[in-house]
Design a protein around this motif. Structure first.
Motif, mmCIF file in Angstrom:
data_model
loop_
_atom_site.group_PDB
_atom_site.id
_atom_site.type_symbol
_atom_site.label_atom_id
_atom_site.label_comp_id
_atom_site.label_asym_id
_atom_site.label_seq_id
_atom_site.Cartn_x
_atom_site.Cartn_y
_atom_site.Cartn_z
ATOM 1 N N GLY A 40 0.826 -1.208 0.000
ATOM 2 C CA GLY A 40 0.000 0.000 0.000
ATOM 3 C C GLY A 40 0.857 1.254 0.000
ATOM 4 N N ALA A 41 1.943 1.214 0.758
ATOM 5 C CA ALA A 41 2.860 2.357 0.804
ATOM 6 C C ALA A 41 3.452 2.604 -0.574
ATOM 7 C CB ALA A 41 3.964 2.113 1.828
ATOM 8 N N ARG A 42 3.900 1.542 -1.229
ATOM 9 C CA ARG A 42 4.514 1.675 -2.554
ATOM 10 C C ARG A 42 3.520 2.266 -3.556
ATOM 11 N NH1 ARG A 42 8.790 0.076 -4.576
ATOM 12 N NH2 ARG A 42 9.277 -1.384 -2.911
ATOM 13 N N VAL A 43 2.285 1.788 -3.514
ATOM 14 C CA VAL A 43 1.256 2.316 -4.426
ATOM 15 C C VAL A 43 1.064 3.815 -4.202
ATOM 16 C CG1 VAL A 43 -1.234 2.269 -4.924
ATOM 17 C CG2 VAL A 43 0.051 0.124 -4.748
ATOM 18 N N CYS A 44 0.992 4.221 -2.948
ATOM 19 C CA CYS A 44 0.783 5.642 -2.631
ATOM 20 C C CYS A 44 1.974 6.498 -3.043
ATOM 21 C CB CYS A 44 0.498 5.822 -1.142
ATOM 22 S SG CYS A 44 -1.097 5.154 -0.636
ATOM 23 N N PHE A 45 3.176 6.041 -2.746
ATOM 24 C CA PHE A 45 4.372 6.810 -3.112
ATOM 25 C C PHE A 45 4.482 6.932 -4.638
ATOM 26 C CE2 PHE A 45 6.436 5.036 0.980
ATOM 27 C CZ PHE A 45 5.852 6.026 1.749
ATOM 28 N N THR A 46 4.201 5.840 -5.321
ATOM 29 C CA THR A 46 4.260 5.851 -6.780
ATOM 30 C C THR A 46 3.207 6.802 -7.348
ATOM 31 O OG1 THR A 46 5.105 3.586 -6.786
ATOM 32 C CG2 THR A 46 4.148 4.388 -8.852
ATOM 33 N N HIS A 47 2.020 6.781 -6.762
ATOM 34 C CA HIS A 47 0.969 7.698 -7.218
ATOM 35 C C HIS A 47 1.395 9.152 -6.987
ATOM 36 C CE1 HIS A 47 -2.865 9.430 -8.181
ATOM 37 N NE2 HIS A 47 -2.863 10.046 -7.013
ATOM 38 N N ALA A 48 1.957 9.437 -5.824
ATOM 39 C CA ALA A 48 2.403 10.808 -5.535
ATOM 40 C C ALA A 48 3.406 11.270 -6.584
ATOM 41 C CB ALA A 48 3.008 10.886 -4.136
ATOM 42 N N LEU A 49 4.307 10.386 -6.986
ATOM 43 C CA LEU A 49 5.295 10.744 -8.018
ATOM 44 C C LEU A 49 4.658 10.897 -9.391
ATOM 45 C CD1 LEU A 49 8.359 8.595 -6.967
ATOM 46 C CD2 LEU A 49 8.188 11.095 -7.008
ATOM 47 N N SER A 50 3.607 10.140 -9.653
ATOM 48 C CA SER A 50 2.929 10.275 -10.949
ATOM 49 C C SER A 50 2.211 11.617 -11.056
ATOM 50 C CB SER A 50 1.951 9.121 -11.181
ATOM 51 O OG SER A 50 0.769 9.287 -10.420
ATOM 52 N N VAL A 51 1.803 12.152 -9.911
ATOM 53 C CA VAL A 51 1.124 13.448 -9.881
ATOM 54 C C VAL A 51 2.149 14.584 -9.923
ATOM 55 C CG1 VAL A 51 -0.338 14.956 -8.478
ATOM 56 C CG2 VAL A 51 -0.883 12.533 -8.669
ATOM 57 N N SER A 52 3.266 14.385 -9.225
ATOM 58 C CA SER A 52 4.297 15.422 -9.154
ATOM 59 C C SER A 52 5.674 14.764 -9.154
ATOM 60 C CB SER A 52 4.113 16.261 -7.884
ATOM 61 O OG SER A 52 5.115 17.229 -7.784
ATOM 62 N N ALA A 53 6.238 14.646 -10.343
ATOM 63 C CA ALA A 53 7.518 13.947 -10.502
ATOM 64 C C ALA A 53 8.658 14.624 -9.749
ATOM 65 C CB ALA A 53 7.866 13.845 -11.983
ATOM 66 N N ASP A 54 8.521 15.905 -9.429
ATOM 67 C CA ASP A 54 9.581 16.639 -8.733
ATOM 68 C C ASP A 54 9.483 16.560 -7.212
ATOM 69 O OD1 ASP A 54 10.496 17.457 -11.201
ATOM 70 O OD2 ASP A 54 9.343 19.314 -11.177
ATOM 71 N N TYR A 55 8.454 15.921 -6.698
ATOM 72 C CA TYR A 55 8.222 15.868 -5.256
ATOM 73 C C TYR A 55 9.205 14.872 -4.627
ATOM 74 C CZ TYR A 55 5.319 15.857 -0.989
ATOM 75 O OH TYR A 55 4.856 15.972 0.292
ATOM 76 N N ALA A 56 10.126 15.372 -3.835
ATOM 77 C CA ALA A 56 11.231 14.549 -3.327
ATOM 78 C C ALA A 56 10.808 13.538 -2.256
ATOM 79 C CB ALA A 56 12.336 15.454 -2.774
ATOM 80 N N LEU A 57 9.841 13.874 -1.421
ATOM 81 C CA LEU A 57 9.496 12.976 -0.304
ATOM 82 C C LEU A 57 9.089 11.571 -0.751
ATOM 83 C CD1 LEU A 57 7.641 15.304 2.230
ATOM 84 C CD2 LEU A 57 9.844 14.183 2.518
ATOM 85 N N PRO A 58 8.164 11.416 -1.700
ATOM 86 C CA PRO A 58 7.817 10.045 -2.075
ATOM 87 C C PRO A 58 8.968 9.314 -2.756
ATOM 88 C CG PRO A 58 6.631 11.622 -3.441
ATOM 89 C CD PRO A 58 7.307 12.397 -2.354
ATOM 90 N N ARG A 59 9.803 10.047 -3.499
ATOM 91 C CA ARG A 59 10.968 9.406 -4.113
ATOM 92 C C ARG A 59 11.904 8.874 -3.034
ATOM 93 N NH1 ARG A 59 11.420 10.295 -8.517
ATOM 94 N NH2 ARG A 59 11.315 12.469 -8.982
ATOM 95 N N ASN A 60 12.169 9.698 -2.024
ATOM 96 C CA ASN A 60 13.021 9.262 -0.913
ATOM 97 C C ASN A 60 12.387 8.098 -0.164
ATOM 98 O OD1 ASN A 60 14.766 11.330 -1.582
ATOM 99 N ND2 ASN A 60 14.037 12.704 0.018
#
Length: 132
Positions: free
Chosen positions: A97-117
């Motif tokens: 579930g965490a991976r799905v959410c982090f991946t979604h956050a990056l799909s919405v904003s590729a520059d957002y560092a927190l989900p990438r980290n």
């Protein structure tokens, strides 16, 4: 607080009061006001999101997850809400579930560092667990 007492049904006034209380370090009072906003308008993204953040900050991922999930349903284009829901899932042991959410956050904003980290740490932990 006086303005809210004079116009108790005003969601914008309640929301501003909650933010003011948060800024003054009165998280418990802010939570009460955010919850009163949700009682008047259960579709208020900001109140769900802020309450979920308060739950996470207080170490209660179990309470945070449904609040943040509601925020994500209300505003699926919010990378911050998706990231925070991912953190709640992770803390609850739901790595998928965490991976799905982090991946979604990056799909919405590729520059957002927190989900990438967060994804990098999640992957590192998974590799370490497999190696043990």
């Amino acid at each position: 607080e006086d303005a809210v007492a004079r116009v108790p049904e005003s969601i914008p006034l309640r929301y501003r009061l909650a933010l003011y209380l948060l800024g003054r370090g009165a998280a418990a009072s802010a939570r009460t006001v955010f919850e009163s906003v949700l009682a008047l308008d259960p579709s208020c993204f900001e109140a769900h999101y802020r309450t979920g953040q308060l739950d996470l900050a207080g170490g209660d991922a179990q309470a945070a997850a449904p609040r943040l999930a509601a925020a994500c349903r209300l505003r699926p284009d919010s990378p911050a809400a998706a990231n925070d829901l991912g953190v709640a899932h992770w803390l609850l042991g739901n790595r998928n579930g965490a991976r799905v959410c982090f991946t979604h956050a990056l799909s919405v904003s590729a520059d957002y560092a927190l989900p990438r980290n967060n994804l990098e740490v999640l992957d590192h932990d998974a590799e370490r667990t497999r190696a043990e």
